[in-house]
Each structure stands twice: as structure tokens, then as C-alpha cells.
Design an enzyme around this catalytic site. Structure first.
Site, short mmCIF file in Angstrom:
data_model
loop_
_atom_site.label_atom_id
_atom_site.label_comp_id
_atom_site.label_asym_id
_atom_site.label_seq_id
_atom_site.Cartn_x
_atom_site.Cartn_y
_atom_site.Cartn_z
N ALA A 104 -3.60 5.98 22.77
CA ALA A 104 -2.20 5.65 23.05
C ALA A 104 -1.91 4.31 22.38
CB ALA A 104 -2.00 5.56 24.55
N GLY A 147 -6.52 8.26 24.08
CA GLY A 147 -5.59 9.39 24.02
C GLY A 147 -5.87 10.32 22.84
N GLU A 150 -8.55 12.51 24.03
CA GLU A 150 -7.93 13.40 25.03
C GLU A 150 -7.07 14.47 24.35
OE1 GLU A 150 -6.48 9.91 26.98
OE2 GLU A 150 -7.61 10.31 28.81
N GLU A 170 -10.97 2.80 26.87
CA GLU A 170 -9.92 2.10 27.63
C GLU A 170 -10.46 0.98 28.50
OE1 GLU A 170 -10.31 5.40 27.45
OE2 GLU A 170 -8.39 6.40 27.10
N1 CAA Z 1 -2.67 1.20 19.53
C1 CAA Z 1 -1.95 0.42 18.70
N2 CAA Z 1 -2.41 -0.02 17.51
C2 CAA Z 1 -3.65 0.35 17.15
C3 CAA Z 1 -4.46 1.15 17.98
C4 CAA Z 1 -3.92 1.58 19.21
N3 CAA Z 1 -4.59 2.39 20.05
N4 CAA Z 1 -5.65 1.32 17.36
C5 CAA Z 1 -5.58 0.67 16.19
N5 CAA Z 1 -4.39 0.08 16.07
C6 CAA Z 1 -3.89 -0.76 14.96
C7 CAA Z 1 -4.51 -2.15 14.99
O1 CAA Z 1 -3.86 -2.99 15.92
C8 CAA Z 1 -4.32 -2.58 13.55
O2 CAA Z 1 -2.98 -2.97 13.39
P1 CAA Z 1 -2.62 -4.33 12.59
O3 CAA Z 1 -3.04 -4.05 11.16
O4 CAA Z 1 -1.14 -4.46 12.76
O5 CAA Z 1 -3.43 -5.42 13.21
C9 CAA Z 1 -4.52 -1.27 12.78
O6 CAA Z 1 -4.32 -0.21 13.72
C10 CAA Z 1 -5.92 -1.13 12.21
O7 CAA Z 1 -6.86 -1.31 13.27
P2 CAA Z 1 -8.12 -2.31 13.19
O8 CAA Z 1 -7.80 -3.47 12.29
O9 CAA Z 1 -8.54 -2.62 14.59
O10 CAA Z 1 -9.16 -1.36 12.44
P3 CAA Z 1 -10.75 -1.35 12.64
O11 CAA Z 1 -11.25 -0.39 11.60
O12 CAA Z 1 -11.32 -2.71 12.65
O13 CAA Z 1 -10.99 -0.72 14.09
C11 CAA Z 1 -10.64 0.87 15.88
C12 CAA Z 1 -10.58 0.60 14.36
C13 CAA Z 1 -12.09 0.90 16.36
C14 CAA Z 1 -10.00 2.24 16.09
C15 CAA Z 1 -9.86 -0.24 16.64
O14 CAA Z 1 -8.58 -0.36 16.06
C16 CAA Z 1 -9.68 0.02 18.11
O15 CAA Z 1 -10.58 -0.25 18.88
N6 CAA Z 1 -8.49 0.54 18.49
C17 CAA Z 1 -8.16 0.74 19.89
C18 CAA Z 1 -8.89 1.93 20.50
C19 CAA Z 1 -8.52 2.07 21.96
O16 CAA Z 1 -8.75 1.20 22.77
N7 CAA Z 1 -7.93 3.24 22.30
C20 CAA Z 1 -7.49 3.52 23.67
C21 CAA Z 1 -6.03 3.19 23.84
S1 CAA Z 1 -5.48 3.34 25.51
C22 CAA Z 1 -5.34 5.02 25.76
O17 CAA Z 1 -5.50 5.80 24.86
C23 CAA Z 1 -5.02 5.46 27.16
C24 CAA Z 1 -5.10 6.93 27.39
O18 CAA Z 1 -5.92 7.41 28.12
C25 CAA Z 1 -4.13 7.83 26.75
#
Ligand code: CAA
Length: 296
Positions: A104, A147, A150, A170
């Protein structure tokens, strides 16, 4: 191949597009209502990528295909439309090589209150995915997290590239899975492994996900979409009625106890005999020829 990149999001309008209108050109405007507004901003719909197979491609590459509200609404609307389109018999959902979907949209959620979240109820859009009666295959490469994981689990099958990573991270951002992760992952891979993933946020490699029966197959990165489409194409040659009845029955196994599930299965089996596809399928077998299924 029909490309519906630029259409409006109201269901009626999308439905009309698919039923009656020729393909839209990239950068053009909607010939149905002459508007230039492009509300399918983050989702590409290709209705006939293979005969009777539709492909949905999530397209927010700069944000790792994070599932914001608009994108989830687009997925919901597209699935509803494709589910009601007789030409479509199987659906593939994919992202890009780096990310299926990284969860998400954290940026969109970060300043919300509990009541905002309750009122927005963004995860209710997942209900439409589950309600889709046609088979859905997730073609996953790169990150399928939160998400995104999921979403893949809500599909019926998953074909992954060897670079795919699955996880529910998360916990690392101070919350927990909210779109089925604690329930679907537990049913797919068991309690102990789910606890480990949900409580540490560790990612599973594609091979681990295969070993744990979370996904169907792992292929080289250049083949994951092709393999998913080939699987969808194979399914689309079967009886559409039989496919729906079978999908319903398999899904019932997760929602009921054995006796009721067996009863449901038997009723669907008998119901298949009301279809022309059953008559054709059995006749073709006896006559040693390929069946021609019509979905009736
Ligand atoms: N939401 C919003 N933006 C996201 C995102 C997310 N879930 N995941 C990645 N992005 C964005 C980053 O913020 C970044 O944006 P900027 O360039 O503006 O800074 C861009 O995508 C690239 O990401 P990274 O620079 O972090 O890339 P990376 O290769 O170093 O890492 C990653 C990749 C491991 C996927 C890392 O981005 C990450 O950990 N993302 C979040 C994963 C996460 O926590 N997901 C769960 C979300 S909550 C949820 O999903 C609840 C549910 O149950 C539905």
C-alpha cells in the site's frame, strides 16, 4: 490487440468501451465521450493479449508500483469490467521486472488517522478481486510486499520470476498486514512461517515461496510474463462454465469445513451438466476431437 489505456473509470463507460468501440491510440482522447481525461492512470488494460486472455499491468514504476487508492480503484473497476465480458476467460495481473507492487502507498497513508482509515476503507477494494469469477494469475517479478503480496495471494495462481521477493514487512513501519496477509499467508504456508515473516518483515525468495507452496512456479526473469500468459491461455481453452464452477469450489475449501465443501463441490459438479459445454466436452471426447466450448 485492444489497448484501453485512456478510458474513464466509471464502470458503465468502461463496459461500453470494451463492448462497442475500436482501440484507442496512445496519447489520444476517449472517443466514447471525447474527453482527454485519463482516469486509468496507473493501469494498462490489454483485453485480448492472447485469445480470451486479458492482461492488467500496474504502472507506477517510480513508486515501486505502490498501491495508492486510485490504483486500487482502477484494478477493482477493470476486474469488474473484464469479469462481465464474455470474450475474456482468464486474467493476468503483472507489474514490472523490479516490482509487482511494494505494498500500500505509505506516503498516502502516513498522516491518516484511524478514523480516516476506517472511513476510506481502502482495503475493501480487495473484495472485488476476490469476487472475480474468472481465474486470475499474478505474474510476479521483483518485490511483492505488504499489499502487493496480499494482492498476489488474492489471485488464484502465481507465476514468479527468480528475482521475485515476497513479504509482509508492515511491522517495520509500525503497523501490520491489513489486506489479508495474516489470514491468507497462514492458510498458504502455515502458522510458524507466517509468524516469522509477519513479525520480522523478512522477505521470501522466489525459491522459498515455491518450497512453501505460496506460488505455482519460478522461471527466469525474461519468461515470467510469457509463462503466466501461457497458463492463462491454456485455462481459457477449457469450458468457461466448468472453470467458474471449479474455481468457486476450490475457494470454498478455505471458507468452510470438509463436509460442507464436499457438498458444495458435488452441487457444482451436477450443475455443470446444465451447460452446453458439458454436452460438447463429453461428446468431443467420445468422437476423439477437440471440444469447442462456448461458455453456455
Ligand atoms: N509506498 C510508497 N512509496 C513506496 C513504497 C510504498 N509501499 N515502496 C517504495 N516506494 C517508493 C520509495 O519511497 C521511493 O520513492 P522516492 O524515489 O520518491 O524516494 C521509490 O519507491 C523507490 O524505492 P526505494 O528507493 O526504497 O527502492 P529500494 O530498491 O531501495 O527498496 C523496497 C525497495 C525494498 C521495496 C523499499 O522501497 C521498501 O521497503 N518499500 C516499502 C515496503 C513496505 O513496507 N510495504 C508495506 C506497505 S504497508 C501495506 O502494504 C499494508 C497492507 O497490508 C496493505
Amino acid at each position: 490487440m485492444f489497448m484501453y489505456k485512456e478510458v474513464h473509470s466509471t464502470f458503465t463507460h468502461l463496459f461500453s468501451m470494451v463492448k462497442r468501440l475500436p482501440p484507442l491510440k496512445k496519447g489520444g482522447f476517449c472517443i466514447y465521450c471525447r474527453s482527454k481525461k485519463n482516469t486509468m492512470e496507473f493501469l494498462l488494460i490489454e483485453k485480448a493479449i492472447k485469445p480470451h486472455v486479458a492482461l492488467l499491468t500496474i504502472n507506477r514504476p517510480k513508486d515501486m508500483n505502490a498501491l495508492n487508492l486510485q490504483l486500487m480503484g482502477e484494478i477493482r473497476d477493470a476486474l469488474k469490467m473484464l469479469d462481465e465480458d464474455d470474450e475474456v476467460r482468464a486474467i493476468v495481473i503483472t507489474g514490472n521486472e523490479k516490482a509487482f507492487a511494494a505494498g500500500a502507498d505509505i506516503k498516502q497513508m502516513s498522516d491518516k488517522s484511524a478514523i480516516d482509515m476506517y472511513l476510506i476503507d481502502q482495503f475493501s477494494t480487495w473484495d472485488q478481486i476476490k469476487k472475480t469469477r474468472k481465474p486470475i494469475i499474478a505474474a510476479v517479478s521483483g518485490f511483492a510486499l505488504g499489499g502487493g503480496c496480499e494482492l498476489a495471494m488474492t489471485c488464484d495462481m502465481v507465476v514468479a520470476s527468480e528475482t521475485a521477493r515476497f513479504g509482509q514487512p508492515e511491522i517495520k513501519i509500525g503497523v501490520m498486514p491489513g489486506a489479508g496477509g495474516t489470514q491468507r499467508l497462514t492458510r498458504a504456508i502455515g502458522k510458524a512461517k507466517t509468524m516469522e515473516l509477519v513479525l520480522t518483515g523478512r522477505f521470501l525468495s522466489a525459491e522459498e515461496a515455491l518450497d512453501y507452496h505460496l506460488i505455482n512456479k519460478v522461471v527466469p526473469v525474461e519468461l515470467y510474463l510469457e509463462e503466466a500468459l501461457a497458463l492463462a491461455e491454456e485455462i481459457s481453452t477449457m469450458s468457461p462454465i466448468g472453470t467458474r464452477l471449479a474455481k468457486e469450489a476450490v475457494n470454498r475449501a478455505f471458507e468452510t469445513h470438509l463436509e460442507e465443501g464436499l457438498h458444495f463441490e458435488r452441487k457444482n459438479f451436477y450443475l455443470a451438466f446444465a451447460s452446453e459445454d458439458q454436452t460438447e466436452g463429453m461428446k468431443a471426447f467420445i468422437e476423439k476431437r477437440k471440444p469447442e466450448f462456448k461458455g453456455k
